[in-house]
Design an enzyme around this catalytic site. Structure first.
Site, PDB file in Angstrom:
ATOM      1  CE  LYS A   8      -2.413   1.776   3.688  1.00  0.00           C
ATOM      2  NZ  LYS A   8      -2.577   3.227   3.651  1.00  0.00           N
ATOM      3  CE  LYS A  58      -7.916   6.414   3.685  1.00  0.00           C
ATOM      4  NZ  LYS A  58      -6.540   5.929   3.781  1.00  0.00           N
ATOM      5  CG  PHE A  59      -8.111   9.899  -5.839  1.00  0.00           C
ATOM      6  CD1 PHE A  59      -6.972  10.652  -5.570  1.00  0.00           C
ATOM      7  CD2 PHE A  59      -7.989   8.767  -6.631  1.00  0.00           C
ATOM      8  CE1 PHE A  59      -5.735  10.275  -6.081  1.00  0.00           C
ATOM      9  CE2 PHE A  59      -6.759   8.385  -7.137  1.00  0.00           C
ATOM     10  CZ  PHE A  59      -5.629   9.141  -6.862  1.00  0.00           C
ATOM     11  CG  ASP A  63     -10.864  17.446  -6.643  1.00  0.00           C
ATOM     12  OD1 ASP A  63     -11.707  18.267  -7.074  1.00  0.00           O
ATOM     13  OD2 ASP A  63      -9.699  17.754  -6.358  1.00  0.00           O
ATOM     14  N   GLY A 100       0.681  -2.691   8.856  1.00  0.00           N
ATOM     15  CA  GLY A 100       1.902  -1.917   8.685  1.00  0.00           C
ATOM     16  C   GLY A 100       2.910  -2.276   9.741  1.00  0.00           C
TER      17      GLY A 100
HETATM   18  O1  C5P Z   1      -0.570  -1.272  10.928  1.00  0.00           O
HETATM   19  P1  C5P Z   1      -0.346   0.211  10.941  1.00  0.00           P
HETATM   20  O2  C5P Z   1      -1.070   0.913  12.063  1.00  0.00           O
HETATM   21  O3  C5P Z   1       1.093   0.613  10.852  1.00  0.00           O
HETATM   22  O4  C5P Z   1      -1.041   0.702   9.584  1.00  0.00           O
HETATM   23  C1  C5P Z   1      -1.092   2.051   9.281  1.00  0.00           C
HETATM   24  C2  C5P Z   1      -1.731   2.199   7.939  1.00  0.00           C
HETATM   25  O5  C5P Z   1      -3.125   1.899   7.983  1.00  0.00           O
HETATM   26  C3  C5P Z   1      -1.600   3.607   7.378  1.00  0.00           C
HETATM   27  O6  C5P Z   1      -1.075   3.489   6.069  1.00  0.00           O
HETATM   28  C4  C5P Z   1      -3.001   4.147   7.344  1.00  0.00           C
HETATM   29  O7  C5P Z   1      -3.265   4.916   6.194  1.00  0.00           O
HETATM   30  C5  C5P Z   1      -3.845   2.887   7.299  1.00  0.00           C
HETATM   31  N1  C5P Z   1      -5.174   3.115   7.839  1.00  0.00           N
HETATM   32  C6  C5P Z   1      -5.440   3.149   9.176  1.00  0.00           C
HETATM   33  N2  C5P Z   1      -6.711   3.323   9.652  1.00  0.00           N
HETATM   34  C7  C5P Z   1      -7.692   3.507   8.812  1.00  0.00           C
HETATM   35  C8  C5P Z   1      -7.442   3.487   7.446  1.00  0.00           C
HETATM   36  C9  C5P Z   1      -6.164   3.281   6.997  1.00  0.00           C
HETATM   37  O8  C5P Z   1      -4.542   3.049   9.972  1.00  0.00           O
HETATM   38  N3  C5P Z   1      -8.904   3.633   9.275  1.00  0.00           N
END
Ligand code: C5P
Length: 252
Positions: free
Chosen positions: A41, A70-71, A73, A223
């Site tokens: 991602k 996350k567009f 516009d 992540g």
């Molecule tokens: O697992 P971790 O917390 O590191 O993941 C962070 C990622 O998850 C970021 O890239 C963030 O954009 C995405 N994210 C989030 N919560 C959301 C939507 C997306 O943490 N509701």
């Protein structure tokens, strides 16, 4: 390959968030993890520092890219942004459902036409319902929305479906309801995944990979539990095992 294939292995279900500013870190993580996660991602942080260099590098190393832009516009702007991504070989991206049906349908139509013209796989467009940073108070007082969060998410999910969007980004608690109301082809991607052995960081309402699978989630964004682990491959393998175990108990 594409995210629409529902014949998913545990590995395919993991979307690794590359939240970094550095191409070196992208190279390290993609090289290390491309056989342990389904796709990578790219969000605003990486894109604003490395732009297409990061995307091209992920692809060169054999990884699939999900552009989480996350567009939101006017219809022609979002449609052109989606089209530009597809021309660069990125066929999975996100847009805010609050952009409305005109924005969504135009984007889907242009994305499909562009993919056909440039011989790319069928695009996958995911819709953001309500950011998890929103609570009921902000929804009611700041956006002046009279529905409760569940109703609002459900309302936007119907809009997604009517606008031919491929799926939504939703929390596991929302996923359960969405899975009951929509067919299995409709994709649900769930962020804020935390295995029991990992730290929560700044996420608030977290779920385990197993709970996400039980809720009917198809893909999960992970992540830091992987990228910040001492041994990222071992961390990914633990998540793969947990998904496999949970999948045995639910009919997917
Ligand atoms: O697992 P971790 O917390 O590191 O993941 C962070 C990622 O998850 C970021 O890239 C963030 O954009 C995405 N994210 C989030 N919560 C959301 C939507 C997306 O943490 N509701």
């Amino acid at each position: 390959m594409g995210i629409k294939n529902k014949n998913l292995s545990a590995k395919d279900r993991i979307v690794l968030a590359l939240d970094t500013d550095s191409l070196e870190e992208v190279e390290r993580l993609v090289t290390l993890l491309k056989d342990y996660v389904g796709c990578f991602k790219v969000g605003p942080q990486l894109f604003t520092s490395c732009a297409y260099d990061a995307i091209d590098l992920i692809k060169k190393l054999g990884g699939e890219v999900y552009f989480d832009g996350k567009f939101h516009d006017i219809p022609s702007t979002v449609a052109k942004a989606g089209s530009n991504l597809i021309k660069r070989g990125v066929t999975i991206f996100s847009a805010h459902l609050a952009g409305g049906s005109k924005m969504l349908t135009t984007t889907v139509k242009v994305a499909k036409e562009t993919a056909k013209k440039f011989n790319q796989p069928e695009p996958t467009i995911l819709g953001v319902t309500l950011l998890s940073s929103f609570g009921q108070r902000t929804l009611t007082e700041e956006l002046n929305v009279r529905m409760n969060i569940d109703e609002y998410v459900s309302h936007l999910t119907y809009l997604a479906k009517e606008s031919k969007i491929d799926g939504v980004i939703a929390s596991a608690s929302e996923a359960k309801k969405i899975r009951q109301e929509f067919s299995d082809e409709f994709i649900i991607l769930c962020p804020a995944i935390r295995p029991t052995w990992s730290v929560v960081n700044d996420q608030i309402r977290v779920v385990t990979p197993a709970d996400a699978i039980r809720a009917g989630v198809d893909y999960m964004v992970v992540g830091r539990p992987i990228t910040s682990a001492d041994d990222p491959i071992a961390a990914a393998n633990l998540i793969i095992d947990e998904i496999e175990e949970a999948s045995k108990t639910v009919q997917i």
